[in-house]
Design a protein around this motif. Sequence first.
Motif, PDB file in Angstrom:
ATOM      1  N   LEU A   1       0.823  -1.213   0.000  1.00 13.17           N
ATOM      2  CA  LEU A   1       0.000   0.000   0.000  1.00 13.17           C
ATOM      3  C   LEU A   1       0.856   1.262   0.000  1.00 13.17           C
ATOM      4  CD1 LEU A   1      -3.036  -0.006   2.492  1.00 13.17           C
ATOM      5  CD2 LEU A   1      -3.011   0.801   0.138  1.00 13.17           C
TER       6      LEU A   1
ATOM      7  N   GLY B   1     -10.670  -9.806  -1.096  1.00 12.61           N
ATOM      8  CA  GLY B   1     -11.082  -8.650  -1.883  1.00 12.61           C
ATOM      9  C   GLY B   1     -10.017  -7.582  -1.985  1.00 12.61           C
ATOM     10  N   ILE B   2      -8.788  -7.902  -1.548  1.00 13.40           N
ATOM     11  CA  ILE B   2      -7.702  -6.927  -1.619  1.00 13.40           C
ATOM     12  C   ILE B   2      -7.122  -6.950  -3.034  1.00 13.40           C
ATOM     13  CG2 ILE B   2      -5.401  -6.330  -0.763  1.00 13.40           C
ATOM     14  CD1 ILE B   2      -6.343  -7.623   1.924  1.00 13.40           C
ATOM     15  N   PRO B   3      -7.104  -5.797  -3.698  1.00 16.22           N
ATOM     16  CA  PRO B   3      -6.688  -5.761  -5.107  1.00 16.22           C
ATOM     17  C   PRO B   3      -5.165  -5.684  -5.265  1.00 16.22           C
ATOM     18  CG  PRO B   3      -7.425  -3.586  -4.412  1.00 16.22           C
ATOM     19  CD  PRO B   3      -7.520  -4.476  -3.208  1.00 16.22           C
TER      20      PRO B   3
ATOM     21  N   ARG C   1      -4.137   2.573  -3.652  1.00 15.42           N
ATOM     22  CA  ARG C   1      -4.991   3.033  -2.557  1.00 15.42           C
ATOM     23  C   ARG C   1      -6.441   3.227  -3.010  1.00 15.42           C
ATOM     24  NH1 ARG C   1      -4.260   4.478   2.443  1.00 15.42           N
ATOM     25  NH2 ARG C   1      -2.030   4.134   2.211  1.00 15.42           N
TER      26      ARG C   1
ATOM     27  N   ASP D   1      -8.100   1.742  -5.208  1.00 13.85           N
ATOM     28  CA  ASP D   1      -8.811   0.485  -5.438  1.00 13.85           C
ATOM     29  C   ASP D   1      -9.031  -0.273  -4.138  1.00 13.85           C
ATOM     30  OD1 ASP D   1      -6.859  -0.058  -8.430  1.00 13.85           O
ATOM     31  OD2 ASP D   1      -8.771   0.984  -8.158  1.00 13.85           O
ATOM     32  N   PHE D   2      -8.244   0.066  -3.138  1.00 14.64           N
ATOM     33  CA  PHE D   2      -8.293  -0.651  -1.872  1.00 14.64           C
ATOM     34  C   PHE D   2      -9.330  -0.071  -0.933  1.00 14.64           C
ATOM     35  CE2 PHE D   2      -6.384  -3.034   1.624  1.00 14.64           C
ATOM     36  CZ  PHE D   2      -6.613  -2.243   2.738  1.00 14.64           C
ATOM     37  N   GLU D   3      -9.360   1.249  -0.837  1.00 17.91           N
ATOM     38  CA  GLU D   3     -10.139   1.902   0.206  1.00 17.91           C
ATOM     39  C   GLU D   3     -11.615   2.006  -0.093  1.00 17.91           C
ATOM     40  OE1 GLU D   3      -8.529   5.770   0.694  1.00 17.91           O
ATOM     41  OE2 GLU D   3      -6.972   5.084   2.093  1.00 17.91           O
ATOM     42  N   LEU D   4     -12.398   1.968   0.968  1.00 16.09           N
ATOM     43  CA  LEU D   4     -13.813   2.303   0.870  1.00 16.09           C
ATOM     44  C   LEU D   4     -13.895   3.796   0.553  1.00 16.09           C
ATOM     45  CD1 LEU D   4     -16.745   1.248   1.450  1.00 16.09           C
ATOM     46  CD2 LEU D   4     -16.468   2.201   3.744  1.00 16.09           C
ATOM     47  N   PRO D   5     -14.591   4.178  -0.512  1.00 17.74           N
ATOM     48  CA  PRO D   5     -14.686   5.603  -0.840  1.00 17.74           C
ATOM     49  C   PRO D   5     -15.394   6.381   0.270  1.00 17.74           C
ATOM     50  CG  PRO D   5     -15.494   4.240  -2.640  1.00 17.74           C
ATOM     51  CD  PRO D   5     -15.285   3.335  -1.478  1.00 17.74           C
TER      52      PRO D   5
ATOM     53  N   ARG E   1      -8.472   4.052   6.480  1.00 17.37           N
ATOM     54  CA  ARG E   1      -9.773   3.750   5.903  1.00 17.37           C
ATOM     55  C   ARG E   1      -9.898   2.246   5.708  1.00 17.37           C
ATOM     56  NH1 ARG E   1     -13.116   7.419   4.892  1.00 17.37           N
ATOM     57  NH2 ARG E   1     -14.444   6.150   3.542  1.00 17.37           N
ATOM     58  N   PRO E   2     -11.117   1.710   5.877  1.00 16.78           N
ATOM     59  CA  PRO E   2     -11.294   0.269   5.735  1.00 16.78           C
ATOM     60  C   PRO E   2     -11.245  -0.151   4.270  1.00 16.78           C
ATOM     61  CG  PRO E   2     -13.412   1.333   6.093  1.00 16.78           C
ATOM     62  CD  PRO E   2     -12.376   2.408   6.215  1.00 16.78           C
ATOM     63  N   LEU E   3     -11.170  -1.456   4.068  1.00 18.64           N
ATOM     64  CA  LEU E   3     -11.208  -2.042   2.736  1.00 18.64           C
ATOM     65  C   LEU E   3     -12.564  -1.765   2.092  1.00 18.64           C
ATOM     66  CD1 LEU E   3      -9.802  -3.959   0.710  1.00 18.64           C
ATOM     67  CD2 LEU E   3     -10.664  -5.873   2.060  1.00 18.64           C
ATOM     68  N   ARG E   4     -12.569  -1.685   0.760  1.00 20.03           N
ATOM     69  CA  ARG E   4     -13.830  -1.472   0.052  1.00 20.03           C
ATOM     70  C   ARG E   4     -14.785  -2.641   0.264  1.00 20.03           C
ATOM     71  NH1 ARG E   4     -11.550  -3.053  -5.952  1.00 20.03           N
ATOM     72  NH2 ARG E   4     -10.880  -5.129  -5.320  1.00 20.03           N
ATOM     73  N   LEU E   5     -16.056  -2.401  -0.038  1.00 25.04           N
ATOM     74  CA  LEU E   5     -17.072  -3.452   0.116  1.00 25.04           C
ATOM     75  C   LEU E   5     -16.860  -4.550  -0.917  1.00 25.04           C
ATOM     76  CD1 LEU E   5     -20.327  -1.336   0.634  1.00 25.04           C
ATOM     77  CD2 LEU E   5     -19.100  -2.646   2.345  1.00 25.04           C
TER      78      LEU E   5
ATOM     79  N   ALA F   1     -20.573   3.949  -3.287  1.00 24.77           N
ATOM     80  CA  ALA F   1     -19.432   3.552  -2.453  1.00 24.77           C
ATOM     81  C   ALA F   1     -18.944   2.154  -2.810  1.00 24.77           C
ATOM     82  CB  ALA F   1     -19.801   3.608  -0.974  1.00 24.77           C
TER      83      ALA F   1
END
Lengths: 320, 329
Positions: free
Chosen positions: A17, A58-60, A80, A82-86, B88-92, B129
């Motif tokens: 990351l 689900g980690i890209p 980042r 692609d990884f983070e929740l927007p 920030r957490p991982l995406r859904l 999101a």
Amino acid sequence: MTQAKSERLMNLVICLLVSRGYVPKSRIRQVVGGYGDQRTDAFERMFERDKEELRELGIPIESGSFDPFGDEEPGYRIRRRDFELPEISLEPDEAAVVGLAARVWQHVSLAEATSRAMLKLRAAGVETDTRALAAIEPRVAVEEPAFWPLWEAVRDRRPVTFSYRKDPPSRAGRRRLQPWSVLSWHGRWYVVGHDLVRGGPRLFRLSRIVGDVRPDGDAGSYDVPPPDEVRRAAGALAPPRQSATARVRVRQGSGYGLRRRATGCRTGGDGWDELSVPYSDAGVLAEELAGYGADVVALEPDDVRKRLVERLHGVVGEVA
Amino acid sequence: MSVSHSGAQLQVERLLSLLPYLLSHPNSRLADVAELFGVTERQLLRDLNVLWFSGLPGLAMGDYIEVDMEAVEGEGVISVSNADYLARPLRLGTDEALALIVALRTLAAMPGSYDRGAIDRAIGKLERAAGSAAERAADVRVEVDGDSVADVAATIRRALDDKRRLRLSYWVPGRDETTERDVDPMRLALADGRLYLEGWCRRAEAERLFRLDRITAIEVLDVPAAVPPQARIRDLSAGIFQPSPDDELVTLEVTPAGRWVAEYYPCESVSEVAGGGLVIKLRVSDRRWLRRMVLRLGGTGRVVDPPDLAAEVVADAHEALAAYDEPPA
């Protein structure tokens, strides 16, 4: 040991990351704690497994390099964005309804997926009100074991095969399906898709699937048609249009189920009313009328009357 | 069929939400965090230990994530820092987006559940999101018989919000009668794709479930609802039909065409018979309901036991046949 492995995985995620550009395997081996003291082939295997496990979450993780000539050792990175929740923020009423949605699923995997989603939202600072609206109880049950494998097949666009018992006396037949959609109607779950053997859209009731649903092809091996077509294929579930009208005598003070949908009612002086009752299928109407016993008399049309009389004779045990 | 995750995988999945949570909620209590994440405090301590040994590549001094272990062991609060890269957490994921969005769409189809505007906005925000993870959410749908009962649901919702009594006319198909009841509403429930009012029926002096599409008239009374403290909401997870062991046990025999009975009602026992039929035992609280069901079955089912019930049904059929002037064969 779980702790040591978790540390290694966390350090790997952090490394990919924060680093600029792609990180080559050789560098990963040097700087990520937990890989250091390994023989090369053991490291290779461990690293491959770690990457796979992180991707399953689900980690890209991307592989590549910036060197167009291919001289540089390829590497890995996590972008980042692609990884983070927007960014997401919910108004209080939106937060309340999301809290309510968290109570919907009565199915373990779906309830867990909902919990994980809610945790991610909380972790992002989005407060949802899970105690809201105790006066509403929105529960959707999923009892059919076939649900989860079919959902996964729909998700991955992967064909499946299963045994299906359509008409109970007949033996279960093997089906092959490209599943499009899974839906619930009056508490029962159905799958609609392209039947590969019979060729054409078909609807199946999950409770009539016998045994396991098994994958039968590659992921991403077919397309799902547009929503209209899927809805049409599932149309067998919707109540059919009522195009005919029957004339039925109904004793006053009874026949409420018929009165509610009657399009006409003539009150009689003899304690009976005459109703005009819309229907789609004579046999189905005859069955409904039979339940009212002597409180109802079918007048017209003839086939409704005949079928009703037949049904009543059936109860008495006599052939009409 | 599903991939099952390793212990470390599950822990890492949790840590990727735990770390940003702790960063945005400083000084949270250990007990509260453990409850939120659904783990024991002991497991949470192990999780914190993993974080304590994680950090920037190279793991030199100053690279490690800082966890104030003294505060954890002392006051039972958690404070972490030096980990902004995971703020920030991982995406859904696809399953997570599916579960939440389909649940919201189900609520949208359930009139009286919540303000439609708020639901639509929440769905929009979550879809944005979730990005591509939300694409598959359209492939799972829960149909709800909502439209035809929207007005009734809205009235019930008003009574629930204002804590007022309801007067309703309710049709009971099994008895073919419509009766008027005063009901103190307890909740609006969705079960088996249909909407129900659960409330305290003042006439029966007990909890009752009313299916919304059987409510023929409804009004909110200017009387405060008085749900007694002993009223219990029913656990509907077992289904709407919950026969009691005190109900009468009836034995039916059905032909293959009558097998739907076993699929439709909770039965005490079901056994196959030669020819594809079934012998079904079920509990019945009201004989009238069963008599109507057997009349509808026609020749596809009959009552085997008790014999006086079988005779009642046959008598019902004879009475109905009399109107058609057809002599028995």
